[in-house]
Design a protein around this motif. Structure first.
Motif, PDB file in Angstrom:
ATOM      1  N   ARG A 126       0.820  -1.232   0.000  1.00 12.16           N
ATOM      2  CA  ARG A 126       0.000   0.000   0.000  1.00 12.16           C
ATOM      3  C   ARG A 126       0.849   1.275   0.000  1.00 12.16           C
ATOM      4  O   ARG A 126       0.401   2.317  -0.443  1.00 12.16           O
ATOM      5  N   TYR A 131       1.383   1.623  -3.815  1.00 19.38           N
ATOM      6  CA  TYR A 131       0.160   1.933  -4.561  1.00 19.38           C
ATOM      7  C   TYR A 131      -0.554   3.172  -4.019  1.00 19.38           C
ATOM      8  O   TYR A 131      -1.445   3.721  -4.659  1.00 19.38           O
ATOM      9  N   GLU A 132      -0.164   3.596  -2.825  1.00 23.14           N
ATOM     10  CA  GLU A 132      -0.823   4.715  -2.138  1.00 23.14           C
ATOM     11  C   GLU A 132      -2.331   4.552  -2.204  1.00 23.14           C
ATOM     12  O   GLU A 132      -2.833   3.537  -1.772  1.00 23.14           O
ATOM     13  N   ARG A 163      -5.937   1.092  -6.213  1.00 23.39           N
ATOM     14  CA  ARG A 163      -6.236  -0.325  -5.936  1.00 23.39           C
ATOM     15  C   ARG A 163      -5.030  -1.168  -6.336  1.00 23.39           C
ATOM     16  O   ARG A 163      -4.544  -1.081  -7.446  1.00 23.39           O
ATOM     17  N   SER A 164      -4.581  -2.021  -5.403  1.00 21.00           N
ATOM     18  CA  SER A 164      -3.427  -2.875  -5.740  1.00 21.00           C
ATOM     19  C   SER A 164      -3.906  -4.275  -6.093  1.00 21.00           C
ATOM     20  O   SER A 164      -4.958  -4.721  -5.640  1.00 21.00           O
ATOM     21  N   GLY A 224      -2.769  -4.865   0.170  1.00 17.98           N
ATOM     22  CA  GLY A 224      -1.902  -3.746   0.489  1.00 17.98           C
ATOM     23  C   GLY A 224      -1.070  -3.973   1.739  1.00 17.98           C
ATOM     24  O   GLY A 224      -0.054  -3.319   1.955  1.00 17.98           O
ATOM     25  N   ASP A 225      -1.503  -4.940   2.554  1.00 20.83           N
ATOM     26  CA  ASP A 225      -0.823  -5.196   3.808  1.00 20.83           C
ATOM     27  C   ASP A 225       0.431  -6.081   3.624  1.00 20.83           C
ATOM     28  O   ASP A 225       1.236  -6.216   4.532  1.00 20.83           O
TER      29      ASP A 225
END
Ligand code: ATP
Ligand code: MG
Length: 266
Positions: A159, A162-163, A166-167, A171-172
């Motif tokens: 994350r 990708y800030e 959507r990844s 994101g974790d």
């Protein structure tokens, strides 16, 4: 009287039986004189069944009758006794991962076992990098600090790259262990550095063993070795992946004594 001894790179694990009960002892490999004293004082006539990388070294220091046993055979025989005593009933087929000073991976399929591979990333890596990064040398102290640490700001998560976007994966997940250079100040806390180190080693070990689990078509992975002894943080870090990768991970009680149990039974 017989005593099973697993003399590893870091720790010497000892198992023996008294009045039908197993008794356990651990010595540091660099304090072998304590083991010698203990045997000479309490078990001068016992037959020693010795396994592990430092088996020859130890057999030379003692006058007891002894037998040397292959480390991988001892581990894979001993795990069965450990599982029985822990009342842990596993499928016929599983992956056995021994995270000692280094890491060793074995397939366990019914009565057959095979060493599939290994890696230099293990408990020794934790000790050495902890020292280089924080000057801490005591395993217990390192783990106490790591338990208190956070991984944000040193590890780069998916994350963080990708800030807001959507990844394609959670994101974790860690995108880059120790990769958040942008955020680093040089004032990082020891506890945060050590938390990231435990995280990196857990993730490296898990990612390395997963293809082996796939290869033998098993989702059951059993972790042994003193690196996990009394180590809730390592277990927690690994267990995060159980759902994501559909794995079942086990950390049997007294797993670190598998080699010594196997030597004793041999
Ligand atoms: P190998 O099998 O690779 O030759 P080993 O049998 O000595 O090594 P283990 O005893 O299974 O390996 O695990 C050693 C690791 O356990 C250390 O590298 C460290 O991370 C951890 N550990 C747990 N307790 C201690 C302790 N009291 N002192 C040092 N290390 C410890
Ligand atoms: Mg070992």
């Amino acid at each position: 009287e017989c005593i099973g001894i697993d003399a590893g790179g870091t720790l010497i694990k000892v198992v023996y039986k008294e009045r039908d009960e197993y008794l356990y002892q651990t010595f540091l490999s660099n304090e072998v004189e304590k083991l010698v004293k203990w045997i000479n004082e309490w078990h001068p006539n016992a037959k020693l069944k010795i396994t592990g990388g430092k088996q020859e070294n130890i057999s030379k220091l003692l006058h007891n009758p002894h037998e040397l046993i292959d480390e991988f055979e001892a581990t894979t025989i001993g795990i069965k006794e450990v599982l029985k005593r822990a009342e842990l009933y596993l499928p016929e087929k599983y992956l056995l991962v021994n995270v000692g000073t280094g890491t060793s991976i074995h397939s366990m399929i019914g009565e057959n076992s095979e060493r599939l591979g290994g890696s230099g990333i293990g408990g020794g890596t934790l000790m050495g990098l902890s020292y280089l990064l924080t000057r801490q040398k005591q395993f217990e102290e390192i783990m106490l600090l790591a338990e208190k640490g956070k991984r944000t700001g040193i590890d780069l998560k998916v994350r963080d790259i990708y800030e807001g976007d959507r990844s394609p994966i959670s994101g974790d997940l860690t995108a880059s262990n120790f990769g958040f250079l942008e955020r680093m100040t040089g004032e990082e806390l020891q506890e945060d550095i050590l938390a990231c180190l435990v995280g990196m080693i857990s993730e490296a070990v898990l990612m390395m063993v997963m293809p082996f689990a796939k290869a033998i078509e098993s989702s059951t992975i059993v972790f042994i070795g003193s690196t996990f002894h009394n180590n809730a943080l390592f277990k927690k870090q690994l267990q995060r992946f159980e759902d994501l990768f559909e794995l079942k991970l086990h950390f049997p009680f007294n797993g670190q004594y598998s080699g010594a149990h196997g030597a004793l039974l041999y």
